[in-house]
Design a protein around this motif. Structure first.
Motif, short mmCIF file in Angstrom:
data_model
loop_
_atom_site.label_atom_id
_atom_site.label_comp_id
_atom_site.label_asym_id
_atom_site.label_seq_id
_atom_site.Cartn_x
_atom_site.Cartn_y
_atom_site.Cartn_z
N MET A 105 -10.59 2.25 -1.43
CA MET A 105 -10.38 1.19 -0.45
C MET A 105 -10.14 1.81 0.92
O MET A 105 -9.21 2.61 1.09
CB MET A 105 -9.18 0.32 -0.86
CG MET A 105 -8.97 -0.90 0.01
SD MET A 105 -7.63 -1.95 -0.60
CE MET A 105 -8.34 -2.54 -2.15
N ASN A 106 -10.99 1.47 1.90
CA ASN A 106 -10.86 2.08 3.22
C ASN A 106 -9.82 1.34 4.06
O ASN A 106 -9.18 0.39 3.62
CB ASN A 106 -12.22 2.10 3.94
CG ASN A 106 -12.84 0.72 4.05
OD1 ASN A 106 -12.14 -0.28 4.20
ND2 ASN A 106 -14.16 0.66 3.97
N ASP A 107 -9.68 1.78 5.33
CA ASP A 107 -8.65 1.22 6.20
C ASP A 107 -8.84 -0.27 6.45
O ASP A 107 -7.88 -1.04 6.41
CB ASP A 107 -8.62 1.97 7.53
CG ASP A 107 -8.03 3.36 7.39
OD1 ASP A 107 -7.66 3.72 6.27
OD2 ASP A 107 -7.94 4.08 8.41
N SER A 108 -10.05 -0.68 6.75
CA SER A 108 -10.31 -2.08 7.05
C SER A 108 -10.04 -2.97 5.84
O SER A 108 -9.50 -4.08 5.96
CB SER A 108 -11.74 -2.27 7.54
OG SER A 108 -12.68 -1.90 6.54
N GLU A 109 -10.37 -2.48 4.65
CA GLU A 109 -10.11 -3.24 3.43
C GLU A 109 -8.61 -3.35 3.16
O GLU A 109 -8.12 -4.37 2.67
CB GLU A 109 -10.83 -2.59 2.24
CG GLU A 109 -12.35 -2.70 2.31
CD GLU A 109 -13.03 -1.88 1.23
OE1 GLU A 109 -14.15 -2.23 0.85
OE2 GLU A 109 -12.43 -0.89 0.77
N THR A 110 -7.88 -2.28 3.47
CA THR A 110 -6.44 -2.31 3.29
C THR A 110 -5.78 -3.30 4.24
O THR A 110 -4.89 -4.07 3.87
CB THR A 110 -5.84 -0.91 3.50
OG1 THR A 110 -6.45 0.00 2.58
CG2 THR A 110 -4.34 -0.91 3.26
N ILE B 86 -0.37 -3.63 -1.01
CA ILE B 86 -1.25 -2.54 -0.54
C ILE B 86 -0.68 -1.15 -0.81
O ILE B 86 -1.25 -0.15 -0.37
CB ILE B 86 -1.57 -2.70 0.96
CG1 ILE B 86 -0.29 -2.95 1.80
CG2 ILE B 86 -2.50 -3.87 1.17
CD1 ILE B 86 0.44 -1.75 2.23
N TRP B 87 0.43 -1.05 -1.53
CA TRP B 87 1.12 0.23 -1.68
C TRP B 87 0.25 1.30 -2.32
O TRP B 87 0.34 2.48 -1.98
CB TRP B 87 2.39 0.03 -2.51
CG TRP B 87 3.35 1.18 -2.42
CD1 TRP B 87 3.59 2.11 -3.37
CD2 TRP B 87 4.19 1.50 -1.30
NE1 TRP B 87 4.55 3.00 -2.93
CE2 TRP B 87 4.94 2.65 -1.66
CE3 TRP B 87 4.40 0.94 -0.05
CZ2 TRP B 87 5.86 3.25 -0.81
CZ3 TRP B 87 5.32 1.53 0.81
CH2 TRP B 87 6.03 2.66 0.43
N ASN B 88 -0.60 0.92 -3.25
CA ASN B 88 -1.43 1.90 -3.95
C ASN B 88 -2.82 2.03 -3.35
O ASN B 88 -3.70 2.67 -3.93
CB ASN B 88 -1.55 1.51 -5.43
CG ASN B 88 -0.22 1.59 -6.15
OD1 ASN B 88 0.57 2.48 -5.89
ND2 ASN B 88 0.03 0.63 -7.04
N SER B 89 -3.05 1.44 -2.18
CA SER B 89 -4.34 1.54 -1.52
C SER B 89 -4.39 2.78 -0.64
O SER B 89 -3.37 3.30 -0.20
CB SER B 89 -4.60 0.29 -0.66
OG SER B 89 -4.50 -0.88 -1.42
N PHE B 90 -5.61 3.23 -0.37
CA PHE B 90 -5.78 4.34 0.57
C PHE B 90 -5.63 3.80 1.99
O PHE B 90 -6.17 2.76 2.33
CB PHE B 90 -7.16 4.98 0.41
CG PHE B 90 -7.48 5.94 1.55
CD1 PHE B 90 -6.98 7.22 1.55
CD2 PHE B 90 -8.27 5.52 2.61
CE1 PHE B 90 -7.26 8.09 2.60
CE2 PHE B 90 -8.57 6.38 3.66
CZ PHE B 90 -8.06 7.67 3.65
N TYR B 91 -4.88 4.52 2.82
CA TYR B 91 -4.77 4.16 4.22
C TYR B 91 -4.44 5.42 5.01
O TYR B 91 -3.56 6.18 4.62
CB TYR B 91 -3.68 3.09 4.42
CG TYR B 91 -3.71 2.44 5.78
CD1 TYR B 91 -4.74 1.59 6.14
CD2 TYR B 91 -2.71 2.68 6.72
CE1 TYR B 91 -4.78 0.99 7.38
CE2 TYR B 91 -2.73 2.07 7.95
CZ TYR B 91 -3.76 1.22 8.28
OH TYR B 91 -3.80 0.64 9.51
N SER B 92 -5.14 5.63 6.10
CA SER B 92 -4.98 6.88 6.84
C SER B 92 -3.75 6.89 7.72
O SER B 92 -3.34 7.93 8.21
CB SER B 92 -6.23 7.14 7.70
OG SER B 92 -6.41 6.09 8.64
#
Length: 274
Positions: free
Chosen positions: A1-6, A139-145
């Motif tokens: 999951m990218n930033d925009s999806e997060t 969103i805790w387990n999502s990828f986020y930069s």
């Protein structure tokens, strides 16, 4: 999951908790405020705009439905009185506040713990706004930069909303509000390890069996005295430019950009190896 999806998932968690349609969203200028605007539009909010805190409180407008104010980078808080006033002003305008405190690295004033949600939770509660921790669990387990932003993002809702807000579970809030996301903590540790103040080396010629007997000598490599200067290491850690850009703009600061080169090279190697 990218930033925009997060970001989209974070917005969805807020919108889905609203049992009435959201008529307006105002995103205050800060980190990725235009991307947040797009995320709200994607979830069916027709009236989405961005503003600054000063402009918003100077010319507030009436709203017929639910109004969300999304604070992407803290509120003015050079003193406790100013922080209280900022919260008082924004709660007069918004029904729901999606709030992200300013990060510790970007604070102009260090005498207040304004980087943590717990500080703001007390101020919002005094104005009749309850903390709703609906963003981080989603969103805790999502990828986020940029986890330093989302690790402290919380929601405050006016207690007068009544049925307009859907309580999740039993509606209670955990006594623990302040969290550090593992990815943020890991990066901090790697930066610290990349620039150690000393290192212990084992001579190649020394017998390894002596180490087991406690006889192996330790050779300590100390960093230059410039590292004793106040905030020198912090300056290196917070430097956003590449070392070669620093070298081009300030070639006379050879010791600084060389240290920056070493730090960035070691950090890159450690990140790659992990």
């Amino acid at each position: 999951m990218n930033d925009s999806e997060t970001r989209s998932l974070a917005v969805e968690s807020v919108i889905s908790a609203c049992k009435q349609p959201v008529s307006e969203v105002i995103v205050l200028g800060g980190r990725n405020h235009s991307d947040w605007c797009d995320a709200y539009r994607l979830h069916g909010v027709a009236q989405v705009s961005h503003s600054t805190f000063g402009k918003l409180v100077q010319s507030p407008t009436a709203s017929d439905g639910l109004r969300i104010v999304h604070v992407t980078k803290g509120l003015p808080a050079a003193s406790l009185n100013e922080a209280e006033r900022s919260v008082s002003l924004i709660t007069e305008i918004a029904d729901i506040v999606v709030f992200t405190p300013v990060s510790a690295a970007e604070q102009d004033v260090q005498d207040l713990l304004i980087a943590w949600p717990s500080f703001w939770a007390m101020l919002f509660l005094a104005e009749g706004f309850m903390l709703r921790d609906v963003v981080r669990p989603a969103i805790w387990n999502s990828f986020y930069s940029d986890w330093e932003t989302l690790q402290s993002t919380i929601v405050f809702t006016n207690t007068e909303l009544g049925d307009a807000w859907e309580d999740i579970g039993d509606g209670s809030v955990s006594s623990v509000i302040d969290y550090v996301h593992p990815s943020t903590h890991e990066v901090s540790l790697k930066r610290l390890l990349a620039l150690q103040t000393s290192a212990t080396l084992m001579p190649d010629f020394f017998d390894s069996s002596a180490d087991a007997q406690g006889l192996a000598p330790n050779i300590h490599i100390a960093l230059p005295k410039r590292y004793l200067k106040k905030d020198y290491e912090n300056k290196l850690f917070q430097e956003q430019r590449k070392w070669w850009k620093v070298a081009l703009s300030a070639p006379w600061q050879a010791s600084y950009w060389r240290d920056l080169w070493r730090l960035q090279r070691r950090t890159k190697r450690r990140m790659k190896s992990s």
